[in-house]
Design an enzyme around this catalytic site. Structure first.
Site, PDB file in Angstrom:
ATOM      1  N   HIS A   1       0.760  -0.910   0.076  1.00 16.15           N
ATOM      2  CA  HIS A   1      -0.070  -0.090   0.096  1.00 16.15           C
ATOM      3  C   HIS A   1       0.861   1.170  -0.075  1.00 16.15           C
ATOM      4  O   HIS A   1       1.897   1.231   0.599  1.00 16.15           O
ATOM      5  CB  HIS A   1      -0.703  -0.078   1.400  1.00 16.15           C
ATOM      6  CG  HIS A   1      -2.018   0.998   0.989  1.00 16.15           C
ATOM      7  ND1 HIS A   1      -1.874   1.977   1.497  1.00 16.15           N
ATOM      8  CD2 HIS A   1      -3.207   0.840   0.588  1.00 16.15           C
ATOM      9  CE1 HIS A   1      -2.920   2.881   1.024  1.00 16.15           C
ATOM     10  NE2 HIS A   1      -3.760   1.930   0.698  1.00 16.15           N
TER      11      HIS A   1
ATOM     12  N   ASP B   1      -8.019  -4.953  -0.061  1.00 17.86           N
ATOM     13  CA  ASP B   1      -8.633  -5.951  -1.306  1.00 17.86           C
ATOM     14  C   ASP B   1      -8.237  -7.413  -0.951  1.00 17.86           C
ATOM     15  O   ASP B   1      -8.566  -8.408  -1.838  1.00 17.86           O
ATOM     16  CB  ASP B   1      -8.435  -5.236  -2.573  1.00 17.86           C
ATOM     17  CG  ASP B   1      -8.850  -4.082  -2.723  1.00 17.86           C
ATOM     18  OD1 ASP B   1     -10.205  -4.252  -2.195  1.00 17.86           O
ATOM     19  OD2 ASP B   1      -8.435  -3.216  -3.502  1.00 17.86           O
TER      20      ASP B   1
END
Ligand code: ACO
Length: 401
Positions: A280, A337
């Site tokens: 991320h 996700d």
């Protein structure tokens, strides 16, 4: 330094920050994120507490207007949204024009843009009242477009759920109502989806949200700004990762389930393969949403009595990555996700619809950020560049080239 003059005249000084890794583009009072500590808060409320105690529509209101609604405010908000949920019959015809196999994100982005043609008053919003009208319109119509995009793919008839249901339950009804009209709320499914939507609802200046703000900064209307946000979300490095994760887990399963082989591929710099759902831009410790979702995936599969080998593969990958120096050194952890697709699958949502589900969740965040940008009277977004092309050249006619 005179900041004002720096703002209007850079005197040739430009900061180069590809990917805006360290550049703030705005001031915002909506979402607080500390990537080192793994903290996420909407308007000051911890994401963990909201995911456990709040409902999605309350979180929509909180993000957009800054405070949790009273019961009366929430009821009015829901009533106003419901009153705006119908879409023009011609929108159905536009939907019909798409090939059945078209990716739902492309269809949704186009339909959201097309809504402007049927709601021209949503573009010039100079007062908060006008903004409110545009906001309840898009909150009402977007779930309809999402459900219809799915039903079109499945060859099912389109309609509008029912008036008596909650926002999320009504969406589920529009998606899953049988052609006979039969629909029963499944509390496990409803709760899980509500939670997922809350977890996706905002994430400060990510790629799609920045897109919404920058498109909106030219005073293009809310609907086209959101349409651009949907396009940005589609990519596999952003929202499209949830589809890519399941496709990757399926591929590992098909290949015999050797997770180590795929870990090696992900670390090989000559191989473009990346471990989807890992890493991320901002979280360098853990993604707090991933923790909540992992637990929710376990609960949903248990409550629905589903055994999914894919979940076992995902857990094995996570365990290996958390012990692997490549991932540890680069601070690559599962993101939101990584487990969301497993829940969507268990809820009966097909893989191409995963990213549209993300869009449905992110909608209030996009709206809140667009509204804040307009109320703050932010200037048009216009990044600078460092020119690396040719210096002045003389034109040579085509015969002489
Ligand atoms: N698998 C393998 N290696 C990775 C991964 C991954 N998933 N993610 C990053 N890396 C490596 C990079 O190769 C790079 O290695 P290097 O330093 O040896 O060159 C290093 O980690 C840093 O990666 P960057 O790409 O520079 O990090 P950036 O912040 O630009 O990208 C991103 C973040 C796009 C999320 C990236 O981690 C990625 O591609 N992840 C997979 C896709 C994904 O899950 N996206 C969803 C993000 S969450 C969301 O949008 C909702």
């Amino acid at each position: 330094i005179d900041i004002k003059s720096l703002r209007s005249d850079t005197k040739g000084v430009v900061t180069l920050d590809p990917g805006y890794k360290n550049t703030g583009a705005c001031e915002s009072a909506i979402t607080f994120l500390d990537g080192e500590k793994g903290i996420l808060r909407y308007r000051g409320y911890a994401i963990e507490e909201l995911a456990e105690k709040a409902h999605f529509l309350e979180v929509c209101y909180l993000l957009i207007f800054g405070e949790l609604p009273t019961k009366t405010q929430l009821e009015k908000f829901h009533t106003d949204i419901k009153a705006q949920s119908h879409v023009d019959e011609d929108v159905k015809r536009i939907l019909d024009g798409f090939p059945k196999a078209a990716h739902p994100m492309g269809v949704l982005s186009s339909l959201t843009s097309a809504l402007v043609a049927f709601n021209p008053s949503s573009v010039n919003v100079d007062s908060e009242e006008d903004m409110y009208k545009a906001i309840v319109k898009i909150l009402g119509k977007f779930p309809v477009l999402t459900a219809w995009t799915y039903r079109k793919r499945m060859g099912l008839p389109l309609d509008y759920g029912g008036d008596s249901l909650g926002y999320v339950d009504n969406f589920l009804k529009m998606m899953f109502k049988k052609p006979s009209g039969e629909y029963t709320t499944n509390e496990t499914v409803l709760e899980a989806l509500d939670k997922l939507l809350i977890l996706h609802a905002d994430h400060e200046q990510n790629c799609s949200t920045s897109t919404v703000r920058i498109v909106g900064s030219s005073h293009a209307g809310l609907f086209v700004s959101i349409s651009a946000g949907i396009a940005a979300l589609w990519g596999p490095l952003h929202g499209g990762a949830n589809q890519a994760v399941i496709e990757m887990l399926e591929a590992i399963k098909e290949d015999g389930g050797d997770t180590k082989k795929f870990m090696a591929k992900a670390k090989d710099k000559d191989d473009p393969f990346r471990l989807m759902g890992f890493g991320h831009r901002v979280y360098k410790n853990f993604d707090p949403r991933a923790k909540i979702i992992k637990k929710a995936a376990d609960d949903v599969l248990e409550n629905l009595g589903i055994e999914d080998e894919i979940l076992d593969i995902a857990k094995a990958l996570e365990k290996e990555a958390l012990e692997d120096p490549y991932f540890v050194d680069r601070k690559l952890y599962p993101n939101v996700d990584f487990y969301s697709g497993i829940i969507y699958r268990a809820l009966g949502i097909p893989v191409e619809m995963f990213t549209p589900m993300f869009a449905l969740g992110r909608l209030p965040g996009w709206i809140a950020q667009w509204r804040e940008m307009r109320l703050n009277k932010e200037p048009i977004g216009r990044p600078r560049q460092i020119y690396t092309g040719e210096t002045l050249r003389s034109f040579v006619s085509v015969e002489k080239r």
